[in-house]
Write a protein that holds these residues in place. Structure first.
Motif, PDB file in Angstrom:
ATOM      1  N   ASP A 119       0.810  -1.214   0.000  1.00 18.87           N
ATOM      2  CA  ASP A 119       0.000   0.000   0.000  1.00 18.87           C
ATOM      3  C   ASP A 119       0.843   1.264   0.000  1.00 18.87           C
ATOM      4  OD1 ASP A 119      -2.413  -1.438   0.040  1.00 18.87           O
ATOM      5  OD2 ASP A 119      -2.288  -1.672   2.209  1.00 18.87           O
ATOM      6  N   THR A 120       2.134   1.132   0.255  1.00 18.76           N
ATOM      7  CA  THR A 120       3.017   2.312   0.212  1.00 18.76           C
ATOM      8  C   THR A 120       3.484   2.604  -1.210  1.00 18.76           C
ATOM      9  OG1 THR A 120       5.083   1.066   0.541  1.00 18.76           O
ATOM     10  CG2 THR A 120       3.862   1.705   2.513  1.00 18.76           C
ATOM     11  N   LEU A 121       3.217   1.685  -2.139  1.00 10.93           N
ATOM     12  CA  LEU A 121       3.715   1.823  -3.503  1.00 10.93           C
ATOM     13  C   LEU A 121       2.696   2.545  -4.364  1.00 10.93           C
ATOM     14  CD1 LEU A 121       4.981  -1.867  -3.876  1.00 10.93           C
ATOM     15  CD2 LEU A 121       6.141   0.076  -2.800  1.00 10.93           C
ATOM     16  N   GLY A 122       3.164   3.176  -5.421  1.00  5.39           N
ATOM     17  CA  GLY A 122       2.253   3.880  -6.314  1.00  5.39           C
ATOM     18  C   GLY A 122       2.993   4.497  -7.475  1.00  5.39           C
ATOM     19  N   GLU A 123       2.577   5.699  -7.877  1.00  7.82           N
ATOM     20  CA  GLU A 123       3.183   6.367  -9.029  1.00  7.82           C
ATOM     21  C   GLU A 123       4.453   7.087  -8.597  1.00  7.82           C
ATOM     22  OE1 GLU A 123      -0.459   7.151  -8.430  1.00  7.82           O
ATOM     23  OE2 GLU A 123      -0.471   5.119  -9.239  1.00  7.82           O
ATOM     24  N   TRP A 124       5.332   6.377  -7.931  1.00  8.87           N
ATOM     25  CA  TRP A 124       6.559   6.954  -7.401  1.00  8.87           C
ATOM     26  C   TRP A 124       7.506   5.822  -7.017  1.00  8.87           C
ATOM     27  CZ3 TRP A 124       1.670   7.774  -5.224  1.00  8.87           C
ATOM     28  CH2 TRP A 124       1.337   6.891  -4.188  1.00  8.87           C
ATOM     29  N   PHE A 125       8.754   6.161  -6.796  1.00  9.04           N
ATOM     30  CA  PHE A 125       9.686   5.229  -6.168  1.00  9.04           C
ATOM     31  C   PHE A 125       9.457   5.294  -4.656  1.00  9.04           C
ATOM     32  CE2 PHE A 125      11.695   6.003 -10.215  1.00  9.04           C
ATOM     33  CZ  PHE A 125      12.292   4.788 -10.533  1.00  9.04           C
ATOM     34  N   THR A 126       9.537   4.149  -4.010  1.00  6.97           N
ATOM     35  CA  THR A 126       9.326   4.085  -2.567  1.00  6.97           C
ATOM     36  C   THR A 126      10.605   3.590  -1.904  1.00  6.97           C
ATOM     37  OG1 THR A 126       6.990   3.563  -2.892  1.00  6.97           O
ATOM     38  CG2 THR A 126       7.918   3.125  -0.715  1.00  6.97           C
ATOM     39  N   LEU A 127      11.066   4.333  -0.915  1.00  8.46           N
ATOM     40  CA  LEU A 127      12.214   3.901  -0.124  1.00  8.46           C
ATOM     41  C   LEU A 127      11.687   3.421   1.231  1.00  8.46           C
ATOM     42  CD1 LEU A 127      15.459   4.053  -0.503  1.00  8.46           C
ATOM     43  CD2 LEU A 127      15.272   5.687   1.374  1.00  8.46           C
ATOM     44  N   LEU A 128      11.801   2.123   1.478  1.00  9.09           N
ATOM     45  CA  LEU A 128      11.367   1.532   2.743  1.00  9.09           C
ATOM     46  C   LEU A 128      12.589   1.346   3.629  1.00  9.09           C
ATOM     47  CD1 LEU A 128       8.861  -1.042   1.277  1.00  9.09           C
ATOM     48  CD2 LEU A 128       8.262   0.655   3.006  1.00  9.09           C
ATOM     49  N   THR A 129      12.561   1.940   4.815  1.00  9.23           N
ATOM     50  CA  THR A 129      13.734   1.912   5.678  1.00  9.23           C
ATOM     51  C   THR A 129      13.325   2.020   7.138  1.00  9.23           C
ATOM     52  OG1 THR A 129      15.778   3.064   6.280  1.00  9.23           O
ATOM     53  CG2 THR A 129      13.992   4.399   5.346  1.00  9.23           C
ATOM     54  N   PRO A 130      14.063   1.348   8.038  1.00 11.54           N
ATOM     55  CA  PRO A 130      13.811   1.533   9.472  1.00 11.54           C
ATOM     56  C   PRO A 130      14.387   2.850   9.999  1.00 11.54           C
ATOM     57  CG  PRO A 130      15.593  -0.028   9.125  1.00 11.54           C
ATOM     58  CD  PRO A 130      15.041   0.282   7.767  1.00 11.54           C
ATOM     59  N   ASP A 131      15.128   3.561   9.173  1.00 10.42           N
ATOM     60  CA  ASP A 131      15.787   4.806   9.599  1.00 10.42           C
ATOM     61  C   ASP A 131      15.444   5.934   8.612  1.00 10.42           C
ATOM     62  OD1 ASP A 131      17.374   6.723  10.722  1.00 10.42           O
ATOM     63  OD2 ASP A 131      19.283   5.769  10.218  1.00 10.42           O
ATOM     64  N   PRO A 132      14.178   6.382   8.579  1.00 10.63           N
ATOM     65  CA  PRO A 132      13.783   7.394   7.590  1.00 10.63           C
ATOM     66  C   PRO A 132      14.573   8.696   7.705  1.00 10.63           C
ATOM     67  CG  PRO A 132      11.849   6.393   8.601  1.00 10.63           C
ATOM     68  CD  PRO A 132      13.031   5.934   9.397  1.00 10.63           C
ATOM     69  N   ALA A 133      14.933   9.105   8.924  1.00 10.52           N
ATOM     70  CA  ALA A 133      15.602  10.401   9.096  1.00 10.52           C
ATOM     71  C   ALA A 133      16.918  10.456   8.328  1.00 10.52           C
ATOM     72  CB  ALA A 133      15.843  10.667  10.585  1.00 10.52           C
ATOM     73  N   GLN A 134      17.703   9.376   8.406  1.00 16.98           N
ATOM     74  CA  GLN A 134      18.992   9.376   7.711  1.00 16.98           C
ATOM     75  C   GLN A 134      18.798   9.457   6.198  1.00 16.98           C
ATOM     76  OE1 GLN A 134      23.084   6.947   8.017  1.00 16.98           O
ATOM     77  NE2 GLN A 134      21.290   5.647   7.796  1.00 16.98           N
ATOM     78  N   TRP A 135      17.819   8.720   5.681  1.00 18.63           N
ATOM     79  CA  TRP A 135      17.617   8.694   4.231  1.00 18.63           C
ATOM     80  C   TRP A 135      16.898   9.939   3.732  1.00 18.63           C
ATOM     81  CZ3 TRP A 135      19.826   5.230   0.964  1.00 18.63           C
ATOM     82  CH2 TRP A 135      20.434   4.119   1.547  1.00 18.63           C
TER      83      TRP A 135
END
Length: 529
Positions: free
Chosen positions: A440-456
């Motif tokens: 459900d996080t995917l769509g008309e975009w690239f999705t970066l899945l990470t346990p550390d969102p702040a760093q990315w």
């Protein structure tokens, strides 16, 4: 004859499920598309019957899954039964994996539904223009586009359409493929088949033992809609013009059935089995049956075509919107053609097995040899264990970066499916909340899945012009995804993993370089990816 002119970014040829899905996907991407279909309306025949879990995941992103399920059969119809005649008892049965019941590998369940119930929902999923009764008769490539000549089959008026790209989804007998001179490989025509649509009250033999398909020694029966209607298909007899269709259906129903079939429509068709030698010719790309004709048994053909459109449309959008280079389109054939060959091999093997068993069973019945111990099952286990083909697809191309920055090794998952977050694979379904999946996080975009969102997030500031979203990944999923606490998965818009970093990004430009490489775009200031 006067010729009118029209322009569009993508011309879609063919108004079946694949063309209609592509139209809806392109509209989501903000791409102007025109769909043309030579017939005057959507097909009235049931045709394809199965929407598998992967297609339902795609339709879920389009907001169509609930409507498709509402018009489909209940899950207990996701089963195959084999009988000597329809009025006999089962001597074999098996469930369709991912259709008969939910599977833990997906947030959705596939359905049994007729194509003429699916297509109107797909048509209503987008507002892009559609021209029924408009047939493509010629194509010519130019430096910056394609010129297509269309003719209105009723008035004879011609239209010249200038498009940046053409997506050909015009079926196994594709006019576009023939105009381009693209040959095919594979067995070719497996035989002539006839489908007879009829009405009859068959509840006595089917209501308590529902199925999506009843294979018999004299042809196959398919319930068409939850409220009624049936189809019977079998090899076309030698003289179809003189065939007694009610009589042939009656024989397959069984001598003791005591019902008469009211024949409504009869359609003759060829069961084709091939893969096109090329899926691309410059700015013209083949999808669905135009690229690969898969035998209907097993329900893999239409679903493979939907996956084609899902793979291709984000790439077309990237090129047209300028955040991907034209070279990205090369990955379409590189990724989808091996899948087509793998799918064809399984479908042909199981079709041949079923036809052989039907032939032998008819011979046994004629000879009076009906000992149950001599009954041969009409399928292999792989016929129904399809999750490896529909969820375990692995892409290997320049649009996928291996864990060490190199293309991943090729993988043949067969019919088994083991969820994995290896680059090239579909992002596994993992629950983020009780109601929300990683899908459900995917769509008309690239999705970066990470346990550390702040760093990315700091990396994401340098990712213009690509569409990108960063989503948190709970720590309980790290082992399955092969990540450590600062790692990340970069998931492409089609749901396949484009890159994986097991831990911290190697440099401040890691994400930028990965997106540049995957999309074949030109880095600013000539910077090497």
């Amino acid at each position: 004859m006067p010729v009118a002119d029209a322009r569009t970014e993508v011309l879609i040829v063919g108004g079946g499920p694949v063309g209609l899905t592509a139209r809806a996907l392109l509209e989501r991407w903000g791409v102007r598309a025109l769909l043309v279909e030579k017939h005057r309306e959507l097909s009235p025949f049931p045709r394809s019957r199965l929407v598998n879990v992967r297609s339902m995941e795609i339709f879920r992103r389009l907001g169509l899954a609930a409507g498709i399920t509402a018009a489909a059969f209940a899950p207990e119809y996701g089963r195959i039964r084999f009988r000597d005649t329809l009025s006999d008892r089962d001597f074999a049965t098996a469930a369709m994996v991912g259709v008969n019941a939910p599977v833990p590998e997906s947030p959705v369940t596939g359905v049994v539904t007729s194509q003429d119930r699916l297509e109107p929902l797909l048509l209503g999923a987008a507002d892009a223009p559609v021209r029924f009764g408009s047939e493509l008769i010629d194509l010519a490539e130019e430096a910056d586009g394609v010129v297509a000549l269309l003719v209105d089959r009723r008035s004879g008026d011609q239209t010249r359409v200038r498009a940046r790209y053409v997506l050909a989804a015009d079926g196994a007998n594709s006019t576009v493929r023939q105009l381009l001179g693209i040959d095919t490989t594979g067995p070719g025509a497996l035989g002539d088949v006839t489908t007879v649509v009829f009405d009859a009250d068959l509840r006595r033999w089917c209501a308590r033992r529902p199925a999506g398909v009843y294979f018999t020694a004299h042809g196959s029966f398919l319930p068409l809609y939850p409220e009624g209607g049936w189809a019977w298909f079998a090899p076309t007899p030698e003289d179809p013009a003189r065939a007694d269709w009610p009589g042939l259906v009656q024989r397959a129903l069984g001598p003791g059935a005591g019902v008469r079939a009211e024949v409504l429509r009869v359609q003759h068709w060829v069961m084709n089995a091939f893969v096109a030698e090329r899926f691309r010719h410059g700015r013209i790309l083949l999808a669905g049956d135009a690229a690969h004709a898969i035998p209907v048994l097993g329900g893999l053909g239409m679903n493979a075509g939907v996956a084609d459109a899902h793979n291709l449309c984000w790439k077309l959008a990237g090129v047209l919107h300028g955040w991907a280079g034209p070279g990205l389109l090369e990955s379409y054939e590189t990724e989808r053609r091996p899948v087509a060959h793998q799918t064809l091999r399984q479908a042909v093997a199981n079709t041949q097995l079923l036809l052989q068993v039907q032939d032998r069973r008819r011979a046994q019945l004629r000879s009076g040899e009906v000992t149950p111990a001599r009954i041969e099952l009409p399928w292999s286990e792989e016929f129904f264990a399809q999750l490896g083909l529909v969820l375990g697809v692995s892409y290997r191309s320049d649009a996928v970066l291996g864990d060490h920055g190199t293309p991943p090794e090729p993988s043949d998952s067969g019919t088994d499916y083991l969820p994995t977050a290896e680059p090239g694979r579909r992002m596994p379904h993992l629950w983020l909340t009780p109601d929300s999946s990683t899908l459900d996080t995917l769509g008309e975009w690239f999705t970066l899945l990470t346990p550390d969102p702040a760093q990315w997030e700091r990396q994401a500031t340098a990712t213009t012009p690509w569409p990108l979203r960063i989503e948190p990944l709970p720590h309980e999923h790290l082992d399955l995804c092969g990540l450590r606490p600062h790692g990340a998965l970069l998931v492409r818009p089609d749901g396949h993993i484009g890159a994986r970093w097991r831990d911290r990004p190697p440099s401040a430009a890691t994400l930028h370089h990965a997106l540049t490489a995957i999309t074949r775009s030109t880095p600013p200031d000539g910077q090497a990816p």
